[in-house]
Design a protein around this motif. Structure first.
Motif, short mmCIF file in Angstrom:
data_model
loop_
_atom_site.label_atom_id
_atom_site.label_comp_id
_atom_site.label_asym_id
_atom_site.label_seq_id
_atom_site.Cartn_x
_atom_site.Cartn_y
_atom_site.Cartn_z
N SER A 64 0.82 -1.15 -0.06
CA SER A 64 -0.07 0.15 0.15
C SER A 64 1.09 1.15 -0.08
O SER A 64 1.76 1.44 0.96
N THR A 65 0.79 2.07 -1.20
CA THR A 65 1.77 3.30 -1.16
C THR A 65 0.83 4.55 -1.32
O THR A 65 0.06 4.63 -2.45
N GLY A 66 0.71 5.31 -0.24
CA GLY A 66 -0.24 6.36 -0.41
C GLY A 66 -1.68 6.06 -0.47
O GLY A 66 -2.02 5.28 0.48
N SER A 67 -2.31 6.48 -1.51
CA SER A 67 -3.69 5.98 -1.68
C SER A 67 -3.67 4.92 -2.90
O SER A 67 -5.02 4.57 -3.23
N GLY A 68 -2.60 4.61 -3.42
CA GLY A 68 -2.81 3.56 -4.37
C GLY A 68 -1.97 2.14 -3.98
O GLY A 68 -1.83 1.76 -2.64
N LEU A 69 -1.49 1.46 -5.01
CA LEU A 69 -0.47 0.21 -4.66
C LEU A 69 0.73 0.14 -5.46
O LEU A 69 0.72 0.72 -6.54
N THR A 70 1.60 -0.44 -4.98
CA THR A 70 2.88 -0.78 -5.79
C THR A 70 2.93 -2.47 -5.86
O THR A 70 2.80 -3.03 -4.63
N ILE A 71 3.05 -2.85 -6.85
CA ILE A 71 3.08 -4.40 -6.94
C ILE A 71 4.50 -4.93 -7.75
O ILE A 71 4.76 -4.24 -9.01
N ILE A 72 5.18 -5.53 -7.11
CA ILE A 72 6.34 -6.19 -7.61
C ILE A 72 6.32 -7.83 -7.84
O ILE A 72 5.86 -8.46 -6.85
N SER A 73 6.27 -7.92 -9.17
CA SER A 73 5.92 -9.29 -9.66
C SER A 73 7.19 -10.04 -10.24
O SER A 73 7.86 -9.40 -11.03
N ARG A 74 7.17 -11.27 -10.03
CA ARG A 74 8.12 -12.08 -10.86
C ARG A 74 7.55 -13.34 -11.49
O ARG A 74 6.70 -14.13 -10.49
N ASN A 75 8.01 -13.63 -12.48
CA ASN A 75 7.76 -14.90 -12.89
C ASN A 75 8.37 -16.19 -12.67
O ASN A 75 9.73 -16.28 -12.86
N ILE A 76 7.76 -17.14 -11.92
CA ILE A 76 8.56 -18.10 -11.10
C ILE A 76 8.02 -19.57 -11.97
O ILE A 76 8.15 -20.78 -11.23
#
Length: 603
Positions: free
Chosen positions: A237-249
């Motif tokens: 949760s960053t501020g009023s939004g989202l940060t998504i870190i994604s990795r293909n496994i």
């Protein structure tokens, strides 16, 4: 067989672990061994000062230090490291831990502490390495993010996407192209539902909504069906939004699945074998047991064994014997085979056990044992030995006495009583020879062989000389080049040839008996030679040939003597083959063919 902490899957790249000290290599622990080359790179320095130099020249993510004062004081090393690397993870891994040492280490700023004496020390160590290295990596990332966020995000190979409260993309790095199949510049300003409408029906979207609504963060590992891929994601949760870190496994998951399937197949295979199989580490702690081992020693199928010592299952005497056998293998670094007797509910049982050292890149990390029951085999050997002694000693002595009496009777009696005495004399001689042959069979099956290249002429010459003395009426011809050699045990081959030639003389019904010995090459095998013995006798009866060549004995198929069996068993022990045929279509004469090796390195 060993589990990998999930935290290791979060590493951006393989973590480098520096082991300091001259003790047991970390890679000899099964869990570390499993994680190595996939998640961990292990380096070792035995010297205190060399370790500090390594830290100046090599990027290290975690230090694991032995504690063997005065050679290596891990507390002093820890303080030295803290002066230069305040946040670098350092885990103490002493041979024998104590509360005092642990307390001092915590005061000095140690990251983790595991005693080698713990039953599951290897697993605990990997857990702490996983937690420490991922935490350290996140700290490093956070620091770099504060210094230059844009440059860091572009360097990250994982996909990074930032969404505002309206679910619109405000930032996307190059790593997102793998998921969205379009350049990052084309993502900005569009909502997540516009870019990937199918994601709304997945659990991924449920997790996004949860963090968007309730704040915080979470890590997920899910299968994304629309792309047939697996992803691990960190959602913040960053501020009023989202940060998504994604990795293909996906590749890792396939590897895990293959490993799981292979392990299941291996367990199934090992459990189907009628032999006790185990793996123990260099401290004789169990890593794996198959079902036969559990059954033999009364261990339940579900009882945990990983990290357990022999003392956990056996008496002190048996445990000491187990450790002694393991130590012999570890010291010699070669396989050891031995017999052992154990008392069971059904009496003493005998087992043939072989323990083999296991290496990884030259490092000895475990031993593997296979134990097969040979109780019945040993009993049979004992029975045969006793019967052989009785046959050779008692029967032979008695027959010699009978033969002596018969000889006296032949000299004193007139016909027809003399004929009866002569038959007794002949039969006693044959029984004495049979007892002698039985002794030969016993030695044939038990003696060790001296396999070497031997001259075939030198083997046959004394055999032919003896037979010409005992059977002067026979015609013996040997047509073998003087340079002909075969690979064999000289004494055993001599015994086989004696019976092959003697058979052709003694069973002849035509005067004079004729035996011819020749050699031929085997067309389909360059390393084989065929020794051929032919005679002019009536031919060996079918039931005799069938019993020996097909190795079947019954009331209808049996050989009347041991000569053919000696030939068969002898040639087999020499790595050759035996065939017996008639010389012509009229089923007259016998041709005995023995294929022998000519190359000592051939199978």
């Amino acid at each position: 067989m060993t589990s990998i902490p999930s935290a290791l899957y979060d590493l951006a790249e393989t973590a480098t672990v520096l082991q300091v000290g001259s003790g047991r290599p970390l890679t000899s622990y099964p869990t570390v061994h499993t994680a190595e080359d996939v998640f961990l790179t292990v380096r070792q320095e035995t010297d205190y000062s060399d370790a500090l130099k390594r830290l100046k020249t090599t990027t290290v993510d975690c230090v694991v230090a032995n504690h063997t004062p005065p050679e290596l004081d891990a507390l002093e090393l820890l303080m030295e490291i803290r002066d230069e690397h305040p946040t670098l993870p350092v885990i103490l891994f002493p041979e024998n831990g104590s509360e005092t040492l642990a307390s001092k280490a915590i005061t000095a700023g140690v990251t983790g502490y595991v005693s080698r004496s713990n039953a599951d020390a290897g697993h605990q160590l990997v857990e702490q390495i996983a937690q420490a290295t991922t935490s350290y990596e996140h700290q490093q990332l956070s620091h770099q993010l504060d210094q230059n966020p844009a440059a860091l995000l572009e360097r990250i190979s994982d996909g990074v996407i930032v969404l505002d409260e309206e679910w619109s993309v405000t930032y996307a790095n190059e790593g997102t192209q793998e998921f969205f199949q379009r350049p990052p510049a084309e993502l900005t300003g569009h909502t997540l539902c516009e870019l990937a409408p199918e994601i709304v029906e997945t659990t991924f979207y449920d997790h996004y909504q949860d963090v968007m609504t309730n704040g915080g963060s979470k890590r997920i590992e899910e299968y994304y069906e629309p792309l047939d891929r697996w992803y691990t994601e960190h959602i913040y949760s960053t501020g009023s939004g989202l940060t998504i870190i994604s990795r293909n496994i996906t590749a890792q998951k396939k590897h895990q699945l293959e490993r799981k399937e292979t392990t299941a197949q291996l367990h199934g295979l090992l459990n189907s074998v009628e032999a006790a199989i185990w793996i123990r580490d260099t401290d004789s702690r169990f890593i794996h047991l198959n079902q036969e081992y559990r059954t033999r020693y009364g261990l339940s199928p579900d009882e945990p064994i990983t990290g357990k010592s022999p003392e956990d299952f056996f008496s002190e005497e048996i445990a000491a014997e187990i450790r002694s056998h393991d130590q012999d293998v570890l010291e010699e670094e070669t396989s050891q085979t031995f017999e052992e007797k154990q008392l069971t509910a059904t009496g003493y049982r005998t087992y043939l056990t072989r323990i083999t050292p296991l290496f990884n890149d030259g490092t000895l990390y475990a031993t593997c044992g296979v134990s097969t029951e040979i109780t019945e085999q040993k009993r049979t050997e004992q029975y045969l030995d006793v019967l052989n002694r009785i046959l050779r000693h008692n029967l032979r002595n008695d027959m010699q006495i009978i033969h002596g009496y018969a000889t006296e009777l032949v000299a004193t009696l007139d016909e027809p009583e003399r004929t009866v005495a002569e038959q007794i004399q002949q039969q006693s001689t044959e029984l004495t020879d049979l007892a002698h042959d039985a002794g030969m069979v016993n030695r044939l099956l038990s003696q060790s062989l001296d396999i070497q290249s031997v001259s075939l002429r030198r083997v046959l010459t004394p055999v032919v000389t003896d037979l010409r003395t005992t059977h002067p009426e026979a015609i013996l011809r040997v047509d073998i080049p003087p340079s002909t050699t075969v690979v064999a045990d000289k004494q055993l081959l001599k015994l086989v040839c004696k019976h092959a030639l003697e058979n052709g003389i003694e069973h002849a019904d035509t005067a004079p008996p004729q035996v011819h010995v020749t050699t031929t090459t085997v067309s389909e095998a360059e390393d084989r030679l065929e020794l051929v013995v032919t005679d002019n006798g009536p031919g060996i009866p079918t039931y005799d040939r069938t019993a020996v060549l097909e190795e079947t004995i019954s009331t209808t198929t049996h050989s009347s003597g041991l000569g053919l069996w000696i030939m068969k068993w002898g040639i087999t022990r020499l790595g050759g083959t035996l065939t017996i045929e008639h010389c012509n279509e009229e089923r007259q004469g016998t041709q005995v063919s023995m294929q022998l090796r000519t190359d000592i390195d051939s199978d």
